[in-house]
Scaffold this active site. Sequence first.
Site, PDB file in Angstrom:
ATOM      1  N   HIS A  27       1.258  -1.639   0.637  1.00 45.78           N
ATOM      2  CA  HIS A  27       0.161   0.090  -0.204  1.00 45.78           C
ATOM      3  C   HIS A  27       0.951   1.264  -0.265  1.00 45.78           C
ATOM      4  O   HIS A  27       1.226   1.375   1.029  1.00 45.78           O
ATOM      5  CB  HIS A  27      -1.091  -0.354   1.309  1.00 45.78           C
ATOM      6  CG  HIS A  27      -1.748  -1.252   0.948  1.00 45.78           C
ATOM      7  ND1 HIS A  27      -1.623  -2.055   1.644  1.00 45.78           N
ATOM      8  CD2 HIS A  27      -2.887  -1.505   1.054  1.00 45.78           C
ATOM      9  CE1 HIS A  27      -2.332  -3.623   1.798  1.00 45.78           C
ATOM     10  NE2 HIS A  27      -3.130  -2.549   1.842  1.00 45.78           N
ATOM     11  N   ASP A 154      -9.293   7.312   7.461  1.00 42.18           N
ATOM     12  CA  ASP A 154     -11.018   6.765   7.544  1.00 42.18           C
ATOM     13  C   ASP A 154     -11.318   5.467   7.141  1.00 42.18           C
ATOM     14  O   ASP A 154     -12.348   5.546   8.404  1.00 42.18           O
ATOM     15  CB  ASP A 154     -11.291   7.394   5.626  1.00 42.18           C
ATOM     16  CG  ASP A 154     -10.718   8.615   5.046  1.00 42.18           C
ATOM     17  OD1 ASP A 154     -11.380   9.484   5.539  1.00 42.18           O
ATOM     18  OD2 ASP A 154     -10.003   8.451   4.025  1.00 42.18           O
ATOM     19  N   ILE A 186     -10.282   8.937   0.618  1.00 48.96           N
ATOM     20  CA  ILE A 186     -10.340   7.904  -0.169  1.00 48.96           C
ATOM     21  C   ILE A 186      -9.857   6.341   0.559  1.00 48.96           C
ATOM     22  O   ILE A 186      -9.228   6.347   1.520  1.00 48.96           O
ATOM     23  CB  ILE A 186      -9.022   8.056  -1.401  1.00 48.96           C
ATOM     24  CG1 ILE A 186      -9.134   9.643  -2.021  1.00 48.96           C
ATOM     25  CG2 ILE A 186      -8.865   7.197  -1.702  1.00 48.96           C
ATOM     26  CD1 ILE A 186     -10.097   9.274  -3.183  1.00 48.96           C
ATOM     27  N   ARG A 353     -18.246 -18.077  38.814  1.00 49.67           N
ATOM     28  CA  ARG A 353     -18.228 -16.218  39.166  1.00 49.67           C
ATOM     29  C   ARG A 353     -17.963 -16.034  40.768  1.00 49.67           C
ATOM     30  O   ARG A 353     -17.251 -15.358  40.245  1.00 49.67           O
ATOM     31  CB  ARG A 353     -19.265 -15.800  38.581  1.00 49.67           C
ATOM     32  CG  ARG A 353     -20.532 -15.948  38.904  1.00 49.67           C
ATOM     33  CD  ARG A 353     -21.512 -15.068  37.844  1.00 49.67           C
ATOM     34  NE  ARG A 353     -23.072 -15.736  38.728  1.00 49.67           N
ATOM     35  CZ  ARG A 353     -24.073 -14.807  38.854  1.00 49.67           C
ATOM     36  NH1 ARG A 353     -23.667 -14.082  38.465  1.00 49.67           N
ATOM     37  NH2 ARG A 353     -25.196 -14.765  39.639  1.00 49.67           N
ATOM     38  N   SER A 380     -22.595  -9.319  37.510  1.00 53.34           N
ATOM     39  CA  SER A 380     -23.123 -10.350  36.927  1.00 53.34           C
ATOM     40  C   SER A 380     -21.936 -11.099  36.755  1.00 53.34           C
ATOM     41  O   SER A 380     -21.694 -12.137  36.987  1.00 53.34           O
ATOM     42  CB  SER A 380     -24.152  -9.936  35.314  1.00 53.34           C
ATOM     43  OG  SER A 380     -24.896  -9.131  35.447  1.00 53.34           O
ATOM     44  N   GLU A 407     -18.073  -3.714  24.065  1.00 61.09           N
ATOM     45  CA  GLU A 407     -16.700  -5.379  24.680  1.00 61.09           C
ATOM     46  C   GLU A 407     -15.588  -4.758  23.921  1.00 61.09           C
ATOM     47  O   GLU A 407     -14.640  -5.156  24.181  1.00 61.09           O
ATOM     48  CB  GLU A 407     -18.469  -6.239  24.570  1.00 61.09           C
ATOM     49  CG  GLU A 407     -18.813  -6.038  25.593  1.00 61.09           C
ATOM     50  CD  GLU A 407     -20.020  -5.664  24.935  1.00 61.09           C
ATOM     51  OE1 GLU A 407     -20.482  -5.306  23.907  1.00 61.09           O
ATOM     52  OE2 GLU A 407     -21.342  -5.796  25.848  1.00 61.09           O
ATOM     53  N   PHE A 433     -21.166 -12.528  24.384  1.00 63.35           N
ATOM     54  CA  PHE A 433     -20.615 -11.684  23.989  1.00 63.35           C
ATOM     55  C   PHE A 433     -19.516 -11.350  23.697  1.00 63.35           C
ATOM     56  O   PHE A 433     -18.850  -9.859  22.944  1.00 63.35           O
ATOM     57  CB  PHE A 433     -21.099  -9.949  24.772  1.00 63.35           C
ATOM     58  CG  PHE A 433     -22.782  -9.980  24.865  1.00 63.35           C
ATOM     59  CD1 PHE A 433     -23.882 -10.544  23.881  1.00 63.35           C
ATOM     60  CD2 PHE A 433     -23.325 -10.126  26.734  1.00 63.35           C
ATOM     61  CE1 PHE A 433     -24.529 -10.492  24.086  1.00 63.35           C
ATOM     62  CE2 PHE A 433     -24.618  -9.532  26.349  1.00 63.35           C
ATOM     63  CZ  PHE A 433     -25.452 -10.047  26.185  1.00 63.35           C
ATOM     64  N   HIS A 469     -28.664 -15.498  25.178  1.00 64.45           N
ATOM     65  CA  HIS A 469     -27.562 -15.106  26.126  1.00 64.45           C
ATOM     66  C   HIS A 469     -27.343 -16.828  26.718  1.00 64.45           C
ATOM     67  O   HIS A 469     -26.230 -16.218  27.295  1.00 64.45           O
ATOM     68  CB  HIS A 469     -28.490 -14.295  27.364  1.00 64.45           C
ATOM     69  CG  HIS A 469     -28.594 -12.779  27.890  1.00 64.45           C
ATOM     70  ND1 HIS A 469     -29.140 -12.237  26.353  1.00 64.45           N
ATOM     71  CD2 HIS A 469     -28.485 -11.981  27.983  1.00 64.45           C
ATOM     72  CE1 HIS A 469     -29.539 -11.220  26.123  1.00 64.45           C
ATOM     73  NE2 HIS A 469     -29.050 -10.549  27.544  1.00 64.45           N
TER      74      HIS A 469
HETATM   75  C1  LIG Z   1     -11.384  -4.192   9.881  1.00 68.70           C
HETATM   76  C2  LIG Z   1     -11.261  -4.009   8.237  1.00 68.70           C
HETATM   77  N1  LIG Z   1     -11.714  -4.289   7.043  1.00 68.70           N
HETATM   78  C3  LIG Z   1     -11.401  -3.961   5.913  1.00 68.70           C
HETATM   79  C4  LIG Z   1     -10.489  -4.075   6.304  1.00 68.70           C
HETATM   80  C5  LIG Z   1      -9.512  -3.970   4.307  1.00 68.70           C
HETATM   81  N2  LIG Z   1      -8.942  -2.838   4.108  1.00 68.70           N
HETATM   82  C6  LIG Z   1      -7.910  -2.151   3.807  1.00 68.70           C
HETATM   83  S1  LIG Z   1      -7.491  -0.910   4.008  1.00 68.70           S
HETATM   84  C7  LIG Z   1      -8.902  -0.655   3.862  1.00 68.70           C
HETATM   85  C8  LIG Z   1     -10.004   0.930   3.152  1.00 68.70           C
HETATM   86  C9  LIG Z   1      -9.116   1.979   3.100  1.00 68.70           C
HETATM   87  O1  LIG Z   1      -9.370   3.059   3.185  1.00 68.70           O
HETATM   88  P1  LIG Z   1      -8.083   4.081   4.714  1.00 68.70           P
HETATM   89  O2  LIG Z   1      -9.116   3.721   5.498  1.00 68.70           O
HETATM   90  O3  LIG Z   1      -9.051   5.369   4.439  1.00 68.70           O
HETATM   91  O4  LIG Z   1      -7.702   4.136   3.914  1.00 68.70           O
HETATM   92  P2  LIG Z   1      -6.219   5.041   3.105  1.00 68.70           P
HETATM   93  O5  LIG Z   1      -7.295   4.386   1.335  1.00 68.70           O
HETATM   94  O6  LIG Z   1      -6.084   6.196   2.558  1.00 68.70           O
HETATM   95  O7  LIG Z   1      -4.418   4.753   2.732  1.00 68.70           O
HETATM   96  C10 LIG Z   1     -10.161  -1.798   3.461  1.00 68.70           C
HETATM   97  C11 LIG Z   1     -11.378  -1.828   3.670  1.00 68.70           C
HETATM   98  C12 LIG Z   1      -9.469  -4.047   6.835  1.00 68.70           C
HETATM   99  N3  LIG Z   1      -7.707  -3.965   7.158  1.00 68.70           N
HETATM  100  N4  LIG Z   1      -9.824  -4.868   8.037  1.00 68.70           N
END
Ligand SMILES: Cc1ncc(C[n+]2csc(CCOP(=O)(O)OP(=O)(O)O)c2C)c(N)n1
Length: 660
Positions: A27, A154, A186, A353, A380, A407, A433, A469
């Site tokens: 990435h 994001d 993005i 418990r 609990s 949780e 849970f 539960h």
């Molecule tokens: C819990 C989870 N769900 C899905 C993903 C797969 N995934 C990796 S990055 C990403 C989103 C990318 O967007 P952002 O967080 O804005 O990163 P950027 O594109 O700015 O690098 C996703 C869905 C993950 N790593 N973790």
Amino acid sequence: MSPIFKDLANAIRFLSVDAVQKANSGHPGLPMGMADVATVLFKYYLRFNPKNPKWINRDRFILSAGHGSMLLYSLLYLTGYKSISIKDIQNFRKLNSVCAGHPEYDENSGIETTTGPLGQGLSNSVGMAIAEEIMKKKFGSSLINHKTYVVASDGDFMEGISHEAMSLAGHLKLKNLIVFFDNNKISIDGSTDLSVSDNYKKRFESYGWSFQEVNGHNEKEISKAIKKSLKSKKPNLISCKTIIGYGSPNKAGKSSSHGAALGDVEVELVRKKLKWQHKPFEIPKEILNEWKEIGEKGILQEKKWNQIYNKKSKKIKDELLRVINNKLPKNFEEIIQDQKKKFFHLKPNIASRQSSASVLERITSSLPELVGGSADLSGSNNTNTKYSIPIKHSNFKGNYLHYGVREHAMAGIMNGMALHKGIIPYGGTFLVFLDYCKPSLRMSALMGLKVIYIFSHDSIGLGEDGPTHQPIEHLTHLRAIPNLNVFRPADTIETLECWELALKNNNTPSVIALSRQKLPFVTETLTKQNMSGFGAYDIKKNGSSPEVTLIASGSEVQIAIEAFNKLKNHNINSKVVSMPCQELFNKQSEDYKNKILEKNSIKISIEASSITGWEKYVGQKGASIGMESFGKSAPIKDLYEHFNLTSNNIVELSKKMLGK
Ligand SMILES: Cc1ncc(C[n+]2csc(CCOP(=O)(O)OP(=O)(O)O)c2C)c(N)n1
């Protein structure tokens, strides 16, 4: 001439771009976008010593958006961590490279936590910031006074766990937490306009955070915002407006730079655009030197800290070393043995418990590093005792966290506290849970952290609350997770033993599954040895070669014992094996396992839970009594009858299997 700021940031960009290009996966977008922010942070603010990644008072740097791992690896290499060489960076994403696809925690490497599942790092950072406050109260602000910095994306903020964790951080006013939001708008599917229209300023201000927004490519603005954060009385979000893939002529600002190599042609174009004339993995000497100097500042910082530490009393110094090295107090063994004798003498018939609460009551005052809590089920889960003092924003002297109904954040925060060092976190909810915190529990296991999960109401035995539960498949899920010990004690003694095992294991998290209902005291002999440590052991045996071996855990051990007595009346020799921990039993010698499982007997398991997994112990000719459907809402006695979890069923089955 000293390299200009842009050169320092571009060193991160090109290490990242070239490593991803060489691996042909990864990435590049995030490191390219956040290089400026990271450079400001490391150059001017972050207190760290690459020569000692374990320095307890270092500032923590968490890359919550773990997919941007090359940002972290570049920083660690450039600032002089021994753990990451240029070769490692060239081996990005190759087998056994420290530069794995996503950052993997190693206390010696500078990688503070494992990230990749979005949102986890954020919750870890809240745990670290809480740990810092607690330890500051305990050891004084001259010894513990660091910050926790985070880079989150994001995606991190879309995840539910971020809402839970940020909300609690605001409630606790964690002023030493500073989160950089890589606000590039993005994500993978394209513009975040497709899926989110949160007003981040309002969101964070409503949590009680301080919010600032900066141009994430402007050194001065970034620096000013950090400076302001350092004086804040609240947790800090710095929203950094950035361009994903910054510097790429054709992919900047687009999701195409998020998660794939840019391609040879585009990489060349980035080189031209950013005026970087150096070959892949070649960082000019003056740039590398300046980065190394940034790292070397930490040597002096730690030296100064050591002088302060050395002036402290022996008591404080020893205690700090003890807790950060995860060593139990010297009298721990004695406390356990003494309590064991007391339990054996009293033979209490209480819910496990409650047994757990008795154990906690005994050990809490001797283990100041224990920090308990519950996701709003303290009464609990019996996780609090008369020695539990709530942690509040106005008082971090406590040892108990009211996580609220959160949780997932609870588990992520516990991971953060364990990663910080100096604290043993335990936290409770109902076993059912588990589903609400499993992603973080999995991370406890993956990272090998001493985190203790107290999951009460561990079966249909909870009764009237009904199938929503009543856990069914949960123990099976847990037992499928590598490096996790799943304990299900049968009585007070076993509960004490399971706690002892959980506290003594520094590299494996534990789940202690506990009953809501009363359980009879079943231990027959008082042993110094921790019998639960074998995972399974004979609790009753009739004759030297039993025809039937009954294997049970927790609340069903009593049913097996009842059946054992009834079988005696039918002239059938049997034995009962209590199996509080399958994982520990699996680790025993073949001899021990064969001895317990009695090769020549028929085997029947009984557990008020999914039968999946029990085949391993009962064999093809054996049988398992358990739950093969969801439960029902009814009084416990009716439920055990309805689902055939009875001693009569065991007796009938045994007779049938023996052809009697
Ligand atoms: C819990 C989870 N769900 C899905 C993903 C797969 N995934 C990796 S990055 C990403 C989103 C990318 O967007 P952002 O967080 O804005 O990163 P950027 O594109 O700015 O690098 C996703 C869905 C993950 N790593 N973790």
